[in-house]
Design a protein around this motif. Structure first.
Motif, PDB file in Angstrom:
ATOM      1  N   UNK A  94      32.598  34.287  31.518  1.00 17.64           N
ATOM      2  CA  UNK A  94      32.570  35.083  30.291  1.00 17.64           C
ATOM      3  C   UNK A  94      32.991  36.526  30.581  1.00 17.64           C
ATOM      4  N   UNK A  95      32.494  37.083  31.669  1.00 19.83           N
ATOM      5  CA  UNK A  95      32.863  38.451  32.044  1.00 19.83           C
ATOM      6  C   UNK A  95      34.357  38.523  32.336  1.00 19.83           C
ATOM      7  N   UNK A  96      34.884  37.536  33.054  1.00 22.95           N
ATOM      8  CA  UNK A  96      36.320  37.514  33.338  1.00 22.95           C
ATOM      9  C   UNK A  96      37.125  37.447  32.038  1.00 22.95           C
ATOM     10  N   UNK A  97      36.676  36.623  31.103  1.00 25.53           N
ATOM     11  CA  UNK A  97      37.371  36.483  29.819  1.00 25.53           C
ATOM     12  C   UNK A  97      37.367  37.805  29.054  1.00 25.53           C
ATOM     13  N   UNK A  98      36.212  38.446  28.990  1.00 27.47           N
ATOM     14  CA  UNK A  98      36.100  39.733  28.292  1.00 27.47           C
ATOM     15  C   UNK A  98      36.986  40.790  28.952  1.00 27.47           C
ATOM     16  N   UNK A  99      36.992  40.807  30.278  1.00 29.25           N
ATOM     17  CA  UNK A  99      37.796  41.788  31.007  1.00 29.25           C
ATOM     18  C   UNK A  99      39.279  41.550  30.761  1.00 29.25           C
ATOM     19  N   UNK A 100      39.696  40.290  30.773  1.00 29.50           N
ATOM     20  CA  UNK A 100      41.104  39.996  30.498  1.00 29.50           C
ATOM     21  C   UNK A 100      41.478  40.364  29.064  1.00 29.50           C
ATOM     22  N   UNK A 101      40.563  40.174  28.119  1.00 25.09           N
ATOM     23  CA  UNK A 101      40.816  40.601  26.735  1.00 25.09           C
ATOM     24  C   UNK A 101      41.077  42.103  26.680  1.00 25.09           C
ATOM     25  N   UNK A 102      40.247  42.878  27.389  1.00 25.99           N
ATOM     26  CA  UNK A 102      40.428  44.331  27.430  1.00 25.99           C
ATOM     27  C   UNK A 102      41.758  44.687  28.105  1.00 25.99           C
ATOM     28  N   UNK A 103      42.099  43.950  29.151  1.00 27.11           N
ATOM     29  CA  UNK A 103      43.351  44.220  29.855  1.00 27.11           C
ATOM     30  C   UNK A 103      44.550  43.954  28.946  1.00 27.11           C
ATOM     31  N   UNK A 104      44.536  42.830  28.228  1.00 24.55           N
ATOM     32  CA  UNK A 104      45.643  42.520  27.312  1.00 24.55           C
ATOM     33  C   UNK A 104      45.774  43.615  26.246  1.00 24.55           C
ATOM     34  N   UNK A 105      44.660  44.082  25.732  1.00 25.09           N
ATOM     35  CA  UNK A 105      44.698  45.155  24.727  1.00 25.09           C
ATOM     36  C   UNK A 105      45.267  46.434  25.328  1.00 25.09           C
ATOM     37  N   UNK A 106      44.871  46.753  26.546  1.00 26.47           N
ATOM     38  CA  UNK A 106      45.382  47.953  27.215  1.00 26.47           C
ATOM     39  C   UNK A 106      46.887  47.843  27.448  1.00 26.47           C
ATOM     40  N   UNK A 107      47.352  46.657  27.798  1.00 28.04           N
ATOM     41  CA  UNK A 107      48.788  46.446  28.034  1.00 28.04           C
ATOM     42  C   UNK A 107      49.572  46.617  26.740  1.00 28.04           C
ATOM     43  N   UNK A 108      49.029  46.102  25.639  1.00 26.97           N
ATOM     44  CA  UNK A 108      49.712  46.244  24.351  1.00 26.97           C
ATOM     45  C   UNK A 108      49.852  47.715  23.939  1.00 26.97           C
ATOM     46  N   UNK A 149      51.310  53.610  35.850  1.00 28.94           N
ATOM     47  CA  UNK A 149      50.957  52.429  35.067  1.00 28.94           C
ATOM     48  C   UNK A 149      49.516  52.015  35.346  1.00 28.94           C
ATOM     49  N   UNK A 150      49.158  51.920  36.605  1.00 29.82           N
ATOM     50  CA  UNK A 150      47.792  51.537  36.958  1.00 29.82           C
ATOM     51  C   UNK A 150      46.784  52.592  36.513  1.00 29.82           C
ATOM     52  N   UNK A 151      47.169  53.861  36.596  1.00 31.99           N
ATOM     53  CA  UNK A 151      46.274  54.923  36.118  1.00 31.99           C
ATOM     54  C   UNK A 151      46.032  54.795  34.612  1.00 31.99           C
ATOM     55  N   UNK A 152      47.098  54.514  33.850  1.00 32.84           N
ATOM     56  CA  UNK A 152      46.944  54.364  32.396  1.00 32.84           C
ATOM     57  C   UNK A 152      46.054  53.167  32.072  1.00 32.84           C
ATOM     58  N   UNK A 156      42.391  53.255  30.289  1.00 35.60           N
ATOM     59  CA  UNK A 156      42.178  52.474  29.075  1.00 35.60           C
ATOM     60  C   UNK A 156      41.027  51.487  29.238  1.00 35.60           C
ATOM     61  N   UNK A 157      40.864  50.956  30.446  1.00 36.70           N
ATOM     62  CA  UNK A 157      39.814  49.957  30.702  1.00 36.70           C
ATOM     63  C   UNK A 157      38.476  50.602  31.038  1.00 36.70           C
ATOM     64  N   UNK A 158      38.483  51.874  31.333  1.00 35.08           N
ATOM     65  CA  UNK A 158      37.257  52.560  31.724  1.00 35.08           C
ATOM     66  C   UNK A 158      37.347  52.965  33.179  1.00 35.08           C
ATOM     67  N   UNK A 165      40.881  46.074  41.547  1.00 33.54           N
ATOM     68  CA  UNK A 165      40.458  45.166  40.481  1.00 33.54           C
ATOM     69  C   UNK A 165      41.578  44.980  39.468  1.00 33.54           C
ATOM     70  N   UNK A 166      42.229  46.075  39.078  1.00 35.92           N
ATOM     71  CA  UNK A 166      43.346  45.987  38.132  1.00 35.92           C
ATOM     72  C   UNK A 166      44.479  45.137  38.699  1.00 35.92           C
ATOM     73  N   UNK A 167      44.797  45.337  39.944  1.00 37.68           N
ATOM     74  CA  UNK A 167      45.867  44.559  40.573  1.00 37.68           C
ATOM     75  C   UNK A 167      45.506  43.080  40.590  1.00 37.68           C
TER      76      UNK A 167
END
Length: 177
Positions: A94-108, A149-152, A156-158, A165-167
């Motif tokens: 669940x945590x992985x899913x939530x984190x990936x959701x945040x990542x997809x939003x940050x990428x958009x 890119x990674x800084x942005x 965005x993710x906190x 972790x981002x990589x």
């Protein structure tokens, strides 16, 4: 309903697949579809979108755990001796899913040139020199843009999300695509 499925269905299937594990991941689509139907039938009971989303994720988790329990019961019956899914594994998924959701939003929300850099680097797996040649810039420029890119994304993710972790998340995301 199509925009819902286009945007959320792949992430929900990935979540269900992780809960189910490799042996039952073929059931992920069914778990998600059953959860969507259950949630849709109760749609009038939710006051906020967050309540709706939480219920949907709980339904997916419950469907997956139910399938795993059935598998465990079958194994116990046949004396295979394997253990069922632990609560910690479900929480981690669940945590992985939530984190990936945040990542997809940050990428958009990234500027288009950084989205392109991300696509070339993580999805296509191009080396810095190949990206530089394709974009017509120096290789050092590509390296600096990757850091930016990674800084942005981190911002965005906190601030609690580090570069490693981002990589890892980006690599996981690229493999899922």
């Amino acid at each position: 309903m199509a925009p819902f499925y286009d945007r959320y269905f792949p992430g929900m299937v990935m979540y269900a697949s992780r809960l189910l594990g490799s042996e039952l991941d073929w059931m992920a689509d069914d778990c998600v579809q059953d959860a969507v139907l259950d949630t849709f039938q109760k749609r009038h009971t939710f006051k906020t979108a967050e309540q709706w989303r939480a219920h949907l994720l709980a339904c997916i988790r419950n469907k997956a755990v139910s399938a795993l329990r059935k598998l465990s019961a079958m194994r116990n019956y046949t004396d295979s001796g394997e253990t069922p899914l632990h609560e910690a594994d479900a929480n981690r998924a669940l945590i992985e899913h939530e984190t990936l959701d945040h990542l997809y939003a940050a990428i958009r929300n990234l500027p288009p040139e950084y989205q392109e850099l991300l696509r070339m680097s993580f999805e296509e797996g191009l080396k810095n020199a190949e990206i530089a040649a394709a974009l017509g810039v120096a290789e050092i420029t590509v390296k600096k843009r990757k850091v930016r890119l990674l800084e942005m994304l981190r911002k965005s993710m906190g601030d609690h999300t580090d570069f490693m972790t981002l990589t890892a998340l980006l690599t996981t995301m690229a493999k899922a695509v």
